[in-house]
Design an enzyme around this catalytic site. Sequence first.
Site, PDB file in Angstrom:
ATOM      1  N   ARG A  76      48.267  46.378  33.769  1.00 29.00           N
ATOM      2  CA  ARG A  76      48.799  45.027  33.660  1.00 29.00           C
ATOM      3  C   ARG A  76      49.477  44.917  32.297  1.00 29.00           C
ATOM      4  O   ARG A  76      48.801  44.852  31.278  1.00 29.00           O
ATOM      5  CB  ARG A  76      47.645  44.026  33.766  1.00 29.00           C
ATOM      6  N   HIS A 106      46.733  38.392  31.114  1.00 30.18           N
ATOM      7  CA  HIS A 106      46.161  38.014  32.419  1.00 30.18           C
ATOM      8  C   HIS A 106      47.011  36.930  33.094  1.00 30.18           C
ATOM      9  O   HIS A 106      47.401  37.056  34.246  1.00 30.18           O
ATOM     10  CB  HIS A 106      44.730  37.533  32.208  1.00 30.18           C
ATOM     11  N   TYR A 124      41.720  41.360  23.200  1.00 31.81           N
ATOM     12  CA  TYR A 124      40.881  42.408  23.803  1.00 31.81           C
ATOM     13  C   TYR A 124      41.554  43.760  23.980  1.00 31.81           C
ATOM     14  O   TYR A 124      40.952  44.672  24.523  1.00 31.81           O
ATOM     15  CB  TYR A 124      40.289  41.930  25.135  1.00 31.81           C
TER      16      TYR A 124
HETATM   17  C1  LIG Z   1      34.723  34.734  42.583  1.00 27.78           C
HETATM   18  C2  LIG Z   1      35.575  34.602  41.374  1.00 27.78           C
HETATM   19  N1  LIG Z   1      35.011  34.726  40.164  1.00 27.78           N
HETATM   20  C3  LIG Z   1      35.742  34.565  39.051  1.00 27.78           C
HETATM   21  C4  LIG Z   1      37.079  34.278  39.118  1.00 27.78           C
HETATM   22  C5  LIG Z   1      37.901  34.042  37.839  1.00 27.78           C
HETATM   23  N2  LIG Z   1      38.868  35.116  37.640  1.00 27.78           N
HETATM   24  C6  LIG Z   1      40.143  34.994  38.025  1.00 27.78           C
HETATM   25  S1  LIG Z   1      41.002  36.411  37.818  1.00 27.78           S
HETATM   26  C7  LIG Z   1      39.673  37.218  37.196  1.00 27.78           C
HETATM   27  C8  LIG Z   1      39.787  38.657  36.848  1.00 27.78           C
HETATM   28  C9  LIG Z   1      40.209  39.472  38.041  1.00 27.78           C
HETATM   29  O1  LIG Z   1      40.291  40.822  37.714  1.00 27.78           O
HETATM   30  P1  LIG Z   1      40.811  41.886  38.770  1.00 27.78           P
HETATM   31  O2  LIG Z   1      40.023  41.774  40.032  1.00 27.78           O
HETATM   32  O3  LIG Z   1      40.821  43.203  38.111  1.00 27.78           O
HETATM   33  O4  LIG Z   1      42.264  41.412  39.133  1.00 27.78           O
HETATM   34  P2  LIG Z   1      43.507  41.311  38.144  1.00 27.78           P
HETATM   35  O5  LIG Z   1      43.419  39.976  37.462  1.00 27.78           O
HETATM   36  O6  LIG Z   1      43.430  42.424  37.188  1.00 27.78           O
HETATM   37  O7  LIG Z   1      44.685  41.392  39.031  1.00 27.78           O
HETATM   38  C10 LIG Z   1      38.578  36.356  37.130  1.00 27.78           C
HETATM   39  C11 LIG Z   1      37.250  36.720  36.595  1.00 27.78           C
HETATM   40  C12 LIG Z   1      37.632  34.170  40.398  1.00 27.78           C
HETATM   41  N3  LIG Z   1      38.925  33.897  40.579  1.00 27.78           N
HETATM   42  N4  LIG Z   1      36.857  34.330  41.500  1.00 27.78           N
END
Ligand SMILES: Cc1ncc(C[n+]2csc(CCOP(=O)(O)OP(=O)(O)O)c2C)c(N)n1
Lengths: 376, 376, 334, 334
Positions: B271, B275, B284
């Site tokens: 990425r 975020h 981080y």
């Molecule tokens: C069940 C749930 N817990 C927490 C969140 C908050 N949240 C949104 S994105 C994220 C990180 C997601 O990481 P990843 O699965 O690696 O996807 P990326 O953002 O890297 O595409 C979090 C913790 C959420 N959307 N859903």
Amino acid sequence: MTVMEQRGAYRPSPPPAWQPRTDPAPLLPDAEPYRVLGTEAADRVDPGLLRRLYAELVRGRRYNTQATALTKQGRLAVYPSSTGQEACEVAAALALEERDWLFPSYRDTLAAVARGVDPVQALTLLRGDWHTGYDPREHRVAPLSTPLATQLPHAVGLAHAARLKGDDVVALALVGDGGTSEGDFHEALNFAAVWQAPVVFLVQNNGFAISVPLAKQTAAPSLAHKAVGYGIPGRLVDGNDAAAVHEVLSDAVRHARAGGGPTLIEAVTYRIDAHTNADDATRYRGDSEVETWRGHDPITLLEHELTERGLLDEAGKQAARDAAEAMAADLRDRMNQDPQLDPRDLFAHVYAEPTPQLREQQAQLQAELDAEGDLG
Amino acid sequence: MTVMEQRGAYRPSPPPAWQPRTDPAPLLPDAEPYRVLGTEAADRVDPGLLRRLYAELVRGRRYNTQATALTKQGRLAVYPSSTGQEACEVAAALALEERDWLFPSYRDTLAAVARGVDPVQALTLLRGDWHTGYDPREHRVAPLSTPLATQLPHAVGLAHAARLKGDDVVALALVGDGGTSEGDFHEALNFAAVWQAPVVFLVQNNGFAISVPLAKQTAAPSLAHKAVGYGIPGRLVDGNDAAAVHEVLSDAVRHARAGGGPTLIEAVTYRIDAHTNADDATRYRGDSEVETWRGHDPITLLEHELTERGLLDEAGKQAARDAAEAMAADLRDRMNQDPQLDPRDLFAHVYAEPTPQLREQQAQLQAELDAEGDLG
Amino acid sequence: MTTVAVKPATMAQALTRAMRDAMADDPSVHVMGEDVGTLGGVFRVTDGLAKEFGEDRCTDTPLAEAGILGTAVGMAMYGLRPVVEMQFDAFAYPAFEQLISHVAKMRNRTRGAMPLPLTIRVPYGGGIGGVEHHSDSSEAYYMATPGLHVVTPATVADAYGLLRASIASDDPVVFLEPKRLYWSKDSWNPEEPQSVEPIGRAVVRRSGRSATLITYGPSVPVCLEAAEAAREEGWDLEVVDLRSLVPFDDDTVCASVRRTGRAVVVHESGGFGGPGGEIAARVTERCFHHLEAPVLRVAGFDIPYPPPMLERHHLPGVDRILDAVGRLQWEAES
Amino acid sequence: MTTVAVKPATMAQALTRAMRDAMADDPSVHVMGEDVGTLGGVFRVTDGLAKEFGEDRCTDTPLAEAGILGTAVGMAMYGLRPVVEMQFDAFAYPAFEQLISHVAKMRNRTRGAMPLPLTIRVPYGGGIGGVEHHSDSSEAYYMATPGLHVVTPATVADAYGLLRASIASDDPVVFLEPKRLYWSKDSWNPEEPQSVEPIGRAVVRRSGRSATLITYGPSVPVCLEAAEAAREEGWDLEVVDLRSLVPFDDDTVCASVRRTGRAVVVHESGGFGGPGGEIAARVTERCFHHLEAPVLRVAGFDIPYPPPMLERHHLPGVDRILDAVGRLQWEAES
Ligand SMILES: Cc1ncc(C[n+]2csc(CCOP(=O)(O)OP(=O)(O)O)c2C)c(N)n1
Ligand SMILES: Cc1ncc(C[n+]2csc(CCOP(=O)(O)OP(=O)(O)O)c2C)c(N)n1
Ligand SMILES: [Mg+2]
Ligand SMILES: [Mg+2]
């Protein structure tokens, strides 16, 4: 000029961040369940341990039959028997040190008993008496967990906390084959692996989740193969071979205690009785399957070993049976007494201090009880 | 007489029910992420496909920068950019047939767009407009899923339903590295494997879940190794190599369509942006890591391949850029118009028919709006 | 005579300070959750804790809410005091089985032998322009689960005091943080010794004689604003901030309603099956003959939380509150 | 003239029949859950369905409730009508995220483009001597979740009619089956054409003039019994069976309360934050000037469901209901 030479500018290289984090090979379980009894490995096992396991198995079987009998007499509300799985139950208790913790599922009262919990207290829940009959801190046995797999993250958290506090305590968590399908199983294993928590997961694969056979539960090569997905070792063991289960568990406990992190163990076994006394197993499985497994009975397997090695004679068998009978008689006697429950307990432990609302409700109930008393 | 001969009575045999259900070996991913660009495998790829991928990547990158710009102009409430991950997004869309279904996570608007969803509609959620801007049935793209991993069982269920109905439809579900830790990931893969549902899981391992790096997320050799625990094949692929992702996805889709069951694919990517626009990635991670990955950019990798093979010249690049600019200009223009929301929509779709209670509430709101109108 | 310069602090800062002080006072306090370590949380409420106390005391967990709460249960079983952050209201739902079947029941299950001193921090409510799943008011679920305390601050000082009290509690506390008050400021001096409010006491935020607004969390400032606006209409409104939904402070609430004879419950959460029903019902049970009008409710509509561009229509605002006050049958009085 | 021999049927049998008929009428109806196939469910409510319709129509799933509901969502997205069985009330909790964040919201999220015609059957409530986690009353959670219908039968005929209506509904329905009424019998003839009750209509089970008992599900027979017993005290009680908690039938309930002027809400679920608060509050809002006394509630205590040996103290029984009726300020009337 070769193709590869032409391609100098973008010669393939792994994406920058990528590197295998663990070598998967050593994590994979053996192709066959590990066995000790009847193999040369048995010769290495301490005869004292084998005799101890035997006594516990005999006692455990008797415990199962007694508890089942108590359901027929209306002295237990329900009993999920571990008949046929005693090797796992007993080995789980014996592989732990006193300071360690055991996290049983609802079927594992025997493991709690083998660890030292009073059988009457272990059966309190199933009797319809209070939810947990024992103080979990006394023998370091967590309350029996009914919501499947939910006890696994508890074990991870406890093990992690102990490590943070500098205590060399290991947690052993029990779960069934069905329970491995729950999200909590996955999350617990992952947390354990990331934290390198000193926890051991023992899956008793007894072939069924109530009526659902393993083939409808998973398509995995074995449940132990799930370990690799968390970066922890998976072990496959014959769950009816008490010596093998004990050895594999003890290894894993030692490994965890030494800081090596968690292990996932699948013990292949079989639930000889129905799911509980309320279940009708003939609806979903044939007698012949049960019979085949009776031929692989954990007590018989160990008895053979001990007998052939001259470690057990008729007198020894009788002694084991006598001890088991004594336990059963005591259990029967004490279970035949009606438990005395105090309705005020309904309000006493919801919070450290009852809320004003609970005090009101308690007063209401008290008034009702007093009125009943006046009438009675 | 050997020990084994003495032991005739209980010669070891596996417990009766046990047999490996699947051979684990073919399920394990390769040790290195699969790559096509810059390898001889690239020569086998249809030049038309490579050019198509290139055009989509360029458009996708432009889409990402345009959407990010729109957040700065207050035209988007939030944007989780897929800059750096365009190869996965684009390949996911292109590997599917029209009748197939895509299940995107909240980061995957680009995949939806590449599949044909109008960019403005794809961004409706992130604009603060209605939750889903497109009709999922139109392009067979499920609503963007914000609760992580919850879309995976949906994909399994849909694929299973299609198979039950006799339709040869495949579902492709996208999830992040962080999302693999959720219980829903586990349950979805297990259901898919047991049902042999025609579903493909693509994990975009972009190194982070918000601020949490992969090393705190899992200890697995790779995320693709999780496949073996479900008895399905795991594939590891360079997620910045559009040709490789496309090939691996297409293989898996074909396999699923042919009744071969699910596949878990881990695409290793990165990425590049924070975020979301609201995030501060400097908290981080260091710039140098980002820079290293910029050197492994999906567009550059493909551009090299095309250029060196004489499939792309400056005019071709310009054409791709022009198409991307046109899309961006159109997106900008249309996003600059304020969406018209109808407050009555609040009540219209909670149920097929509003309940009496909702009718009352709608009347209340209407009265308020009328009063506002009277004042205004 | 020196003037002490009291810097205004935000609610988020007060919460951070509460955790910091609790961690400094008690080594068994551990903070855990998604992104709470290095990042300091998506709302920065745990900012600096990992740095000050190390990653073992403030831990970035894997992304799995049931796992977070489930492991916290195990940690509490071993004597730690975990403070869990759920990233957003709707992302606490995966942990509901652990919450309902274990967190709420462990003490009772073991007749007090195994209490769970756990704090579960949940940023909740809307009004911040959050997209779907980022603005739920989930307090009804927690209230309906015996064994949990449910606490929610509305002021900067309460944020500190109530969070300290929650962490110090030997019972599990669901600590609901009104997202849109995170950045609200007050002249609160973190360096002064802070009084710690006990859990379970409501407070009268504004005295008045005409009617009582019963509210909590994000709706407290709205009610205070409504009370100001009501003066123009000739109503002198009392505002009660519940602070704790469980235990519920019947005494403070009923004393107010008996005084004023009229009440409106105000909250963001959906009305149907929401906290307001309970509150209205218990006030009515206890104050029936003091009531000049039924206790009315002003709540969010019975709909999934709307998208940002429509949320202003959903959230109870001053007008809607005044409208309800106007329906308290004033003519009956005269 | 021939007499038709009407065999009494149990509620469990009526439920089975409802699914059977729905499956026969509509090939898109699929039953799924733990042990629902070969075993016919732990309560045998799906008995015979796998045999009659095959395992693809009545499927034993892996043991994972979120997975069951989550895959059912996907199946519904493709046009099937899944009927999901949760084995017990407390084992539905792992599926709450899917329920709250998807099942309840999908139609709304997509402006009606993607409805989810899903029925979630949940055996609920106590009184069967079940050990922990087998006797929860979880209706408060469902009621507080807009987007769900919440339905619960109290009679054999309603079990059939309401389940048929739920399966036929284009919206998700949480269908709560009172466990202890599974074996209740009624002279209901499965071979006769069955009228299908629309969802959302309460029914007066017993007319009376003194006061209204508002209740549903497992408490309906208890209230009818209480009404009989009340005659001795000179009270003529009306009993309203809600049948559907969402949508709520304000008209029937309020018409009754306006007639009688007094009401008691009766349910097993815990009182605090339970359905009774909502019901009492909305009745009071609508019928205030008809009320001679506050609407009272008789509910389970605010405690985790007790062990079998104590459950009789917890469950609202005839005496507790009569006691509440006695507190409806009868003196005020005279
Ligand atoms: C069940 C749930 N817990 C927490 C969140 C908050 N949240 C949104 S994105 C994220 C990180 C997601 O990481 P990843 O699965 O690696 O996807 P990326 O953002 O890297 O595409 C979090 C913790 C959420 N959307 N859903
Ligand atoms: C979360 C949850 N879902 C459902 C149940 C109901 N239930 C009790 S035991 C059981 C089967 C368990 O199978 P397995 O995990 O293999 O353990 P075993 O009974 O074989 O020991 C089920 C479905 C439960 N206790 N918890
Ligand atoms: Mg099993
Ligand atoms: Mg990621």
